[in-house]
Design a protein around this motif. Structure first.
Motif, short mmCIF file in Angstrom:
data_model
loop_
_atom_site.label_atom_id
_atom_site.label_comp_id
_atom_site.label_asym_id
_atom_site.label_seq_id
_atom_site.Cartn_x
_atom_site.Cartn_y
_atom_site.Cartn_z
N GLU A 15 0.86 -1.18 0.00
CA GLU A 15 0.00 0.00 0.00
C GLU A 15 0.90 1.23 0.00
O GLU A 15 1.78 1.37 0.86
CB GLU A 15 -0.91 0.01 1.23
N LEU A 16 0.69 2.11 -0.99
CA LEU A 16 1.57 3.27 -1.18
C LEU A 16 0.77 4.56 -1.14
O LEU A 16 -0.39 4.61 -1.56
CB LEU A 16 2.27 3.19 -2.55
N SER A 17 1.44 5.59 -0.63
CA SER A 17 0.86 6.93 -0.77
C SER A 17 1.04 7.36 -2.22
O SER A 17 1.78 6.75 -2.99
CB SER A 17 1.57 7.91 0.16
N GLN A 18 0.35 8.42 -2.63
CA GLN A 18 0.45 8.85 -4.02
C GLN A 18 1.82 9.44 -4.35
O GLN A 18 2.15 9.63 -5.52
CB GLN A 18 -0.66 9.85 -4.33
N SER A 19 2.63 9.68 -3.32
CA SER A 19 4.02 10.12 -3.57
C SER A 19 4.99 8.94 -3.58
O SER A 19 6.19 9.13 -3.74
CB SER A 19 4.43 11.14 -2.51
N GLY A 20 4.46 7.72 -3.38
CA GLY A 20 5.31 6.54 -3.50
C GLY A 20 5.83 6.00 -2.19
O GLY A 20 6.63 5.05 -2.19
N GLN A 21 5.42 6.55 -1.06
CA GLN A 21 5.88 6.05 0.23
C GLN A 21 5.09 4.79 0.62
O GLN A 21 3.88 4.74 0.47
CB GLN A 21 5.70 7.12 1.32
N VAL A 22 5.81 3.77 1.13
CA VAL A 22 5.16 2.54 1.57
C VAL A 22 4.40 2.81 2.87
O VAL A 22 5.00 3.21 3.88
CB VAL A 22 6.17 1.40 1.77
N VAL A 23 3.09 2.59 2.85
CA VAL A 23 2.25 2.79 4.02
C VAL A 23 2.06 1.49 4.78
O VAL A 23 2.07 1.46 6.01
CB VAL A 23 0.88 3.37 3.60
N ASN A 24 1.93 0.39 4.03
CA ASN A 24 1.70 -0.90 4.66
C ASN A 24 2.11 -2.01 3.70
O ASN A 24 2.10 -1.83 2.49
CB ASN A 24 0.21 -1.05 5.01
N THR A 25 2.50 -3.14 4.25
CA THR A 25 2.81 -4.34 3.48
C THR A 25 2.00 -5.49 4.05
O THR A 25 2.03 -5.73 5.26
CB THR A 25 4.30 -4.68 3.53
N ARG A 26 1.29 -6.20 3.18
CA ARG A 26 0.43 -7.31 3.62
C ARG A 26 0.87 -8.60 2.94
O ARG A 26 1.02 -8.66 1.73
CB ARG A 26 -1.04 -7.01 3.31
N ASN A 27 1.05 -9.63 3.73
CA ASN A 27 1.49 -10.93 3.23
C ASN A 27 0.27 -11.72 2.72
O ASN A 27 -0.66 -11.98 3.47
CB ASN A 27 2.20 -11.69 4.35
N LEU A 28 0.31 -12.12 1.45
CA LEU A 28 -0.79 -12.85 0.84
C LEU A 28 -0.51 -14.34 0.72
O LEU A 28 -1.37 -15.11 0.27
CB LEU A 28 -1.11 -12.29 -0.55
N SER A 29 0.68 -14.78 1.10
CA SER A 29 1.06 -16.18 0.88
C SER A 29 0.19 -17.15 1.68
O SER A 29 0.07 -18.32 1.33
CB SER A 29 2.54 -16.38 1.22
N VAL A 30 -0.41 -16.66 2.76
CA VAL A 30 -1.24 -17.54 3.60
C VAL A 30 -2.47 -18.03 2.86
O VAL A 30 -3.11 -19.00 3.28
CB VAL A 30 -1.65 -16.82 4.90
N TYR A 31 -2.83 -17.38 1.74
CA TYR A 31 -4.04 -17.76 1.02
C TYR A 31 -3.78 -18.80 -0.06
O TYR A 31 -4.72 -19.27 -0.70
CB TYR A 31 -4.70 -16.52 0.40
N GLY A 32 -2.52 -19.16 -0.28
CA GLY A 32 -2.21 -20.22 -1.23
C GLY A 32 -2.53 -19.88 -2.68
O GLY A 32 -2.97 -20.74 -3.44
#
Length: 325
Positions: A15-32
């Motif tokens: 998840e990025l701000s419109q200036s490109g800063q990382v706001v959040n990172t979410r791991n999706l690997s748990v969903y296979g």
């Protein structure tokens, strides 16, 4: 107002701000997931949610598995709002018996609905997938309904699918099933056609014979699963797996009431049952992260939560009766 980017190799959502800063990172690997492709934000697939509530939809491409088989492509809906946690359990179930229905002849690889027939002290079960052929393999042997003793011994079978041989071409997708002791009729939900069938087995009292007849009505739910017959008020209750609702109908199909079970931590409710001793409903969550049954009033008020982690197998499970607190 943020941007979202998927890294398909690491299966992470940034998840990025419109200036490109990382706001959040979410791991999706748990969903296979197999191979993530496109994504889009759109209103929640739960038709009972606020139209302004947004979900993230991800396109997951099919991928090659062992022996050249392909995993199915799919579209997955993700929510940024956590599901409600189930209330603290007031009863923990204990496993009493397991019946492996894949060993029956004919077998049931995907048991769906289950009902108790008090006049014979038997159970009846349907299978909503057995007639399908996947990767050129089918387990269908002309049966998608089984009548059995409480210990799982088959006493009768029927085919209510439209696949031959059948004399009751009612539905290929029977999910829930309920029994009306006042007239001996069965009520069967159809998963892919949003319908409830009223099945009269005729004067011979046998399932799946030439004197059977049926009528049907359409449901408002998008994913009708389990169904229950209320012997106190002559009503039908249908669980909706997608919208996480329970709908109340008259026997002719008029909608009387509905209530939400997501608020009780019930994700993907696959079954609803009526307890004739107490006049209450039991709704089961099929989601592995919340293996519970909640007991509610017929109007949807929560009475208790039952922990069913003991019933991990996809088979016929007899769970000892909970004590009301």
């Amino acid at each position: 107002g943020h941007l979202h980017v998927v890294n398909p190799t690491e299966q992470e959502l940034y998840e990025l701000s419109q200036s490109g800063q990382v706001v959040n990172t979410r791991n999706l690997s748990v969903y296979g997931f197999g191979e993530l492709q496109g994504m889009v934000f759109a209103p929640s697939g739960d038709q009972t949610d606020d139209p302004l509530e947004m979900s993230l939809y991800l396109a997951d491409s099919s991928t090659e598995l062992n022996a050249g088989a392909q995993s199915p492509g799919q579209i997955v809906e993700l929510s940024f709002t956590a599901l409600a946690a189930p209330a603290a359990s007031s009863f923990t179930s204990s496993l009493v018996n397991t019946v492996d229905m894949s060993q029956w002849l004919p077998p049931s690889p995907d048991p769906s609905g289950l009902a108790y027939i008090s006049s014979s002290n038997h159970l009846i079960m349907d299978d909503g997938e057995v007639e399908e052929t996947v990767d050129n393999i089918t387990h269908f042997q002309g049966t998608n309904v089984w009548e059995m003793t409480l210990n799982g011994e088959v006493v009768d079978t029927a085919n209510i699918s439209k696949v031959a041989p059948t004399v009751v071409p009612m539905t290929d997708e029977p999910t829930g099933i309920a029994w009306n002791p006042s007239n001996g009729h069965f009520y069967v939900t159809q998963d892919n056609g949003d319908a409830v069938f009223d099945w009269d087995i005729g004067g011979d009292g046998a399932i799946g014979t030439i004197d059977d007849s049926w009528t049907s009505f359409s449901t408002v739910s998008g994913d009708p699963e389990g169904i229950a017959y209320d012997t106190w008020n002559n009503r039908l209750f249908v669980a909706d797996g997608v919208n996480m609702e329970v709908y109340e109908y008259t026997l002719s199909g008029s909608l009387v009431n509905q209530f939400d079970v997501e608020q009780y931590g019930v994700a993907d409710p696959e079954s609803v049952e009526f307890n004739p001793d107490t006049g209450t409903l039991f709704v089961m969550s099929s989601n592995s992260s919340s293996p519970v049954i909640v007991e509610t009033t017929t109007s949807g008020d929560l009475l208790q939560t039952i922990d069913i982690t003991a019933s991990g197998a996809l088979s016929l499970i007899h769970i000892s009766e909970p004590t009301r607190r």
